[in-house]
Scaffold this motif. Structure first.
Motif, PDB file in Angstrom:
ATOM      1  N   LEU A  91      -6.027 -15.565  -6.617  1.00  0.00           N
ATOM      2  CA  LEU A  91      -4.620 -15.334  -6.965  1.00  0.00           C
ATOM      3  C   LEU A  91      -4.441 -13.996  -7.674  1.00  0.00           C
ATOM      4  N   GLU A  92      -5.320 -13.729  -8.644  1.00  0.00           N
ATOM      5  CA  GLU A  92      -5.233 -12.453  -9.356  1.00  0.00           C
ATOM      6  C   GLU A  92      -5.418 -11.283  -8.406  1.00  0.00           C
ATOM      7  N   ALA A  93      -6.342 -11.460  -7.487  1.00  0.00           N
ATOM      8  CA  ALA A  93      -6.553 -10.391  -6.515  1.00  0.00           C
ATOM      9  C   ALA A  93      -5.318 -10.201  -5.634  1.00  0.00           C
ATOM     10  N   ARG A  94      -4.724 -11.364  -5.219  1.00  0.00           N
ATOM     11  CA  ARG A  94      -3.534 -11.262  -4.380  1.00  0.00           C
ATOM     12  C   ARG A  94      -2.367 -10.649  -5.150  1.00  0.00           C
ATOM     13  N   LEU A  95      -2.177 -11.150  -6.412  1.00  0.00           N
ATOM     14  CA  LEU A  95      -1.086 -10.597  -7.219  1.00  0.00           C
ATOM     15  C   LEU A  95      -1.294  -9.118  -7.510  1.00  0.00           C
ATOM     16  N   LYS A  96      -2.535  -8.762  -7.771  1.00  0.00           N
ATOM     17  CA  LYS A  96      -2.825  -7.355  -8.020  1.00  0.00           C
ATOM     18  C   LYS A  96      -2.523  -6.515  -6.789  1.00  0.00           C
ATOM     19  N   ALA A  97      -2.925  -7.055  -5.626  1.00  0.00           N
ATOM     20  CA  ALA A  97      -2.652  -6.327  -4.387  1.00  0.00           C
ATOM     21  C   ALA A  97      -1.146  -6.231  -4.131  1.00  0.00           C
ATOM     22  N   GLU A  98      -0.441  -7.381  -4.380  1.00  0.00           N
ATOM     23  CA  GLU A  98       1.004  -7.354  -4.185  1.00  0.00           C
ATOM     24  C   GLU A  98       1.687  -6.406  -5.167  1.00  0.00           C
ATOM     25  N   ALA A  99       1.222  -6.440  -6.446  1.00  0.00           N
ATOM     26  CA  ALA A  99       1.797  -5.533  -7.442  1.00  0.00           C
ATOM     27  C   ALA A  99       1.558  -4.086  -7.068  1.00  0.00           C
ATOM     28  N   GLU A 100       0.341  -3.817  -6.615  1.00  0.00           N
ATOM     29  CA  GLU A 100       0.044  -2.448  -6.203  1.00  0.00           C
ATOM     30  C   GLU A 100       0.904  -2.042  -5.005  1.00  0.00           C
ATOM     31  N   ALA A 101       1.048  -3.009  -4.066  1.00  0.00           N
ATOM     32  CA  ALA A 101       1.885  -2.706  -2.903  1.00  0.00           C
ATOM     33  C   ALA A 101       3.344  -2.522  -3.315  1.00  0.00           C
ATOM     34  N   LYS A 102       3.812  -3.422  -4.229  1.00  0.00           N
ATOM     35  CA  LYS A 102       5.191  -3.305  -4.707  1.00  0.00           C
ATOM     36  C   LYS A 102       5.402  -2.007  -5.460  1.00  0.00           C
ATOM     37  N   ALA A 103       4.425  -1.664  -6.325  1.00  0.00           N
ATOM     38  CA  ALA A 103       4.532  -0.412  -7.065  1.00  0.00           C
ATOM     39  C   ALA A 103       4.547   0.782  -6.117  1.00  0.00           C
ATOM     40  N   ALA A 104       3.693   0.685  -5.110  1.00  0.00           N
ATOM     41  CA  ALA A 104       3.673   1.772  -4.135  1.00  0.00           C
ATOM     42  C   ALA A 104       4.997   1.853  -3.377  1.00  0.00           C
ATOM     43  N   GLN A 105       5.536   0.642  -3.027  1.00  0.00           N
ATOM     44  CA  GLN A 105       6.817   0.616  -2.322  1.00  0.00           C
ATOM     45  C   GLN A 105       7.941   1.175  -3.200  1.00  0.00           C
ATOM     46  N   LEU A 106       7.947   0.723  -4.490  1.00  0.00           N
ATOM     47  CA  LEU A 106       8.966   1.229  -5.406  1.00  0.00           C
ATOM     48  C   LEU A 106       8.824   2.722  -5.618  1.00  0.00           C
ATOM     49  N   ALA A 107       7.578   3.152  -5.765  1.00  0.00           N
ATOM     50  CA  ALA A 107       7.361   4.588  -5.934  1.00  0.00           C
ATOM     51  C   ALA A 107       7.844   5.352  -4.705  1.00  0.00           C
ATOM     52  N   ALA A 108       7.552   4.775  -3.524  1.00  0.00           N
ATOM     53  CA  ALA A 108       8.014   5.431  -2.299  1.00  0.00           C
ATOM     54  C   ALA A 108       9.536   5.430  -2.227  1.00  0.00           C
ATOM     55  N   GLU A 109      10.137   4.268  -2.617  1.00  0.00           N
ATOM     56  CA  GLU A 109      11.603   4.208  -2.602  1.00  0.00           C
ATOM     57  C   GLU A 109      12.213   5.170  -3.609  1.00  0.00           C
ATOM     58  N   ARG A 110      11.585   5.221  -4.837  1.00  0.00           N
ATOM     59  CA  ARG A 110      12.086   6.173  -5.834  1.00  0.00           C
ATOM     60  C   ARG A 110      11.953   7.596  -5.340  1.00  0.00           C
TER      61      ARG A 110
END
Length: 657
Positions: A91-110
């Motif tokens: 779960l931590e690995a998945r959440l970390k991956a999702e957070a990283e993906a979300k952060a990357a997506q947000l960074a890309a959107e920003r």
């Protein structure tokens, strides 16, 4: 035995022998009993030993089983911990991956938004620069005037009045200050609003006088804006005055709300202050440019004059063309009332949600239009008269939008559309202004009509009673019933607020009678209708303000319950029986404290409520649960009477519009 003869007395020896024999027998019996007990004890001991052995074996077996069970459970717990650890790790690995993906997506959107913003700002800057080049080529000139405003609302201690001080100063001209005291912050927040209009008018008058003096010396606004004449400058001062008035009114409302909260929390004195600097910008094109404001207004005047004087070479289309020209100017002035970009060549775009103040922009623009028409054609009063007629029509259209918030501009005005328009005109226009006189005259005419008074021209023939009565009757009947009811209720509200409660009662009772007559005309029972709820509730609110109307208030509340009963019957007939009974029960609960539980209406409708629940197939247990749910979902927090009144008021308003 012993050779003794029956009946013969035993000898001493025989008795001794007999005693010995008894003693021997007792000894044998005792020995036998002892042996029996010994055997019994041995058997019991053996049985106890066997039982203890069995219990020991059973305890050992249970201990072994418990040990094995604990071992099994520990193995299961260990397995569960292992699985949980693995699941947590996944779960931590998945959440970390999702957070990283979300952060990357947000960074890309920003980054994308920033890129779009920069591109948009660059495009806007380039477009602004391009437009500025065009404006410079066309000779558009800009002038800025600053105004400093200050609003102070304070209470020195818990028992002191609330003092309001409003100050304004335009440029380096003489400032204006007005002050007043009020009982509370809530009262000051509303009652002090007229101070803003007074201060804005004085400050702008001082600036106008100084500006005209500067023009005489060659360095005034007209010298800096060569495409502007004195009429447009006067119009601009009205626009600045209206905007300054609006800004100060908003500041008073905010200070009043903040001071009220502060006084409620501290229970002592307090001060709220609001300072602001307003910058008024105006751009002007050369006089010969077709988009110059003066040129546009003159074209609108010529279009109107062309309908009267054939020799005039103005835009074709007459009043329609003038209306289009004035609409474009009103659009520009509306932007200036909100401080948007002042370019005339490229007027600022309004937000998609629209801007408030269309009525104020119309009033100011049409006042400017009439003055220009009267000056340009001073030798032919027909043009000025036609211009006033057109202006009256156009300002009436703007006032009809009063139901929309976009029509309003200044805070603090209530009542119907005509009354609000006249009140706003009084704040920014002089007493001899044609638009102001027209609106005030229309308000007076409406008051006369609602009060049943004669018109001014009818007073000239006091002997023509029949003709006068006939005209009054035709005038009333020609007006739509919904419009008459709406106007009567609003006029009564204003009269009640001003203290004329007896006259307000007469108006509301007239409105109630008109509504019942209208219901009767539609082949309905006027004594059993829900359409009278708006008028009845208005009477309830009025009667609540006078103790000597308590008996009338009880009677009106009974009429309200009767109307609610009819409304619930209509709802039940539409197939929603549960909603109908919930609304009726809520209405009875609301009015029972005022009428009493023994009141005939309350008793009758309580019985109706029970019958309606039974008809709906709800038993007593389900009734409580369903009743609470229905009250929450159907009635809400406002109550059934308010909800039904609002429903019929909206229906009337829709028909009125």
């Amino acid at each position: 035995r012993g050779g003794a003869v029956v009946g013969k007395e035993m000898s001493e020896e025989e008795r001794a022998r007999e005693a010995e024999l008894r003693a021997e027998r007792r000894a044998r019996e005792a020995e036998a009993e002892k042996e029996r007990r010994r055997v019994r004890d041995e058997e019991e001991a053996a049985e106890k030993a066997r039982e203890e052995g069995r219990m020991r074996l059973q305890a050992e077996a249970e201990a072994r089983a418990a040990e094995e069970e604990e071992k099994r459970r520990e193995e299961m717990r260990a397995e569960l911990r292992r699985r949980n650890a693995e699941e947590k790790e996944r779960l931590e690995a998945r959440l970390k991956a999702e957070a990283e993906a979300k952060a990357a997506q947000l960074a890309a959107e920003r980054a994308e938004r920033e890129k779009e913003r920069l591109a948009r700002e660059k495009a806007e800057a380039e477009e602004l620069a391009r437009r500025q080049v065009i404006c410079d080529e066309r000779g558009e000139v800009e002038m800025t005037v600053s105004a400093d405003t200050e609003v102070v609302m304070k209470r020195d201690n818990a028992t002191a009045p609330v003092e309001v001080i409003v100050t304004a100063r335009v440029g380096i001209s003489e400032g204006a200050t007005e002050s007043a005291s009020f009982r509370s912050a809530d009262e000051a927040r509303v009652a002090s609003l007229p101070l803003c209009s007074t201060v804005a008018a004085k400050a702008m008058t001082a600036y106008g006088s100084d500006a005209r003096l500067q023009d005489m010396m060659g360095n005034g606004p007209l010298s800096r804006l060569p495409g502007m004449d004195d009429l447009e400058f006067e119009h601009w001062t009205r626009v600045m005055q209206a905007r300054m008035d609006s800004e100060m009114r908003t500041a008073i409302v905010r200070c009043g709300a903040a001071l009220e909260v502060k006084l409620r929390e501290s229970k002592r004195g307090g001060t709220e202050k609001s300072k602001a600097t307003i910058r008024f910008k105006r751009r002007c094109l050369p006089a010969e440019d077709e988009e110059n404001i003066v040129h546009r207004m003159e074209s609108a005047v010529d279009a109107v004059a062309g309908e009267i004087i054939e020799e005039i070479e103005g835009p074709s289309g007459g009043c329609d063309a003038a209306s289009d020209i004035l609409a474009a100017v009103e659009f520009y002035e509306l932007g200036q009332l909100h401080g948007l970009h002042p370019s005339v060549v490229f007027p600022a775009e309004h937000p998609k949600t629209g801007l408030s103040g269309a009525l104020m922009a119309s009033i100011l623009t049409l006042s400017h239009f009439i003055k220009r028409a009267e000056r340009a054609y001073a030798d032919d009063i027909r043009v000025g008269e036609r211009a006033r007629q057109l202006a009256a029509t156009l300002v009436g259209r703007s006032a009809s939008k009063q139901g929309s918030w976009r029509a309003m501009y200044l805070d603090g005005f209530t009542g119907d559309a005509l009354t609000s328009a006249a009140a706003m005109a009084d704040t920014v226009l002089p007493e001899d202004d044609a638009i102001r006189m027209f609106l005030n005259g229309a308000v007076e005419e409406q008051r006369r009509r609602l009060a049943g008074e004669e018109r001014a021209f009818e007073e000239e023939w006091p002997d023509e009673d029949e003709v006068r009565k006939k005209r009054l009757k035709e005038m009333r009947e020609s007006q739509p019933i919904t419009e008459r009811l709406y106007a009567l209720r609003n006029s009564a509200l204003q009269l009640a607020q001003s203290g004329s409660k007896d006259q307000a009662r007469m108006m509301l009772e007239e409105a109630y009678a008109l509504r019942k007559n209208d219901v009767a005309k539609n082949n309905k029972d006027p004594e059993n209708t829900a359409e009278t709820l708006p008028e009845l509730i208005a009477l309830v609110h009025l009667f609540e303000t006078r103790q000597d109307w308590a008996d009338d208030l009880r009677a009106i509340r009974r009429e309200v319950l009767k109307s609610v009963r009819v409304a619930t019957d209509e709802i039940s007939a539409d197939g929603d029986a549960i909603a109908a009974v919930a609304l009726l029960e809520s209405a009875v609960d609301e009015y029972e404290p005022f009428l009493g539980e023994d009141d005939e209406c309350v008793v009758a409708y309580r019985a109706d409520v029970d019958a309606m629940w039974t008809t709906a197939g709800i038993d007593p247990v389900e009734r409580d649960e369903c009743g609470d749910e229905c009250m929450a979902n159907i009635v809400g927090s406002a109550g059934a009477i308010s909800m039904l009144t609002e429903k019929y008021t909206k229906e009337i308003e829709v028909r009125r519009r």
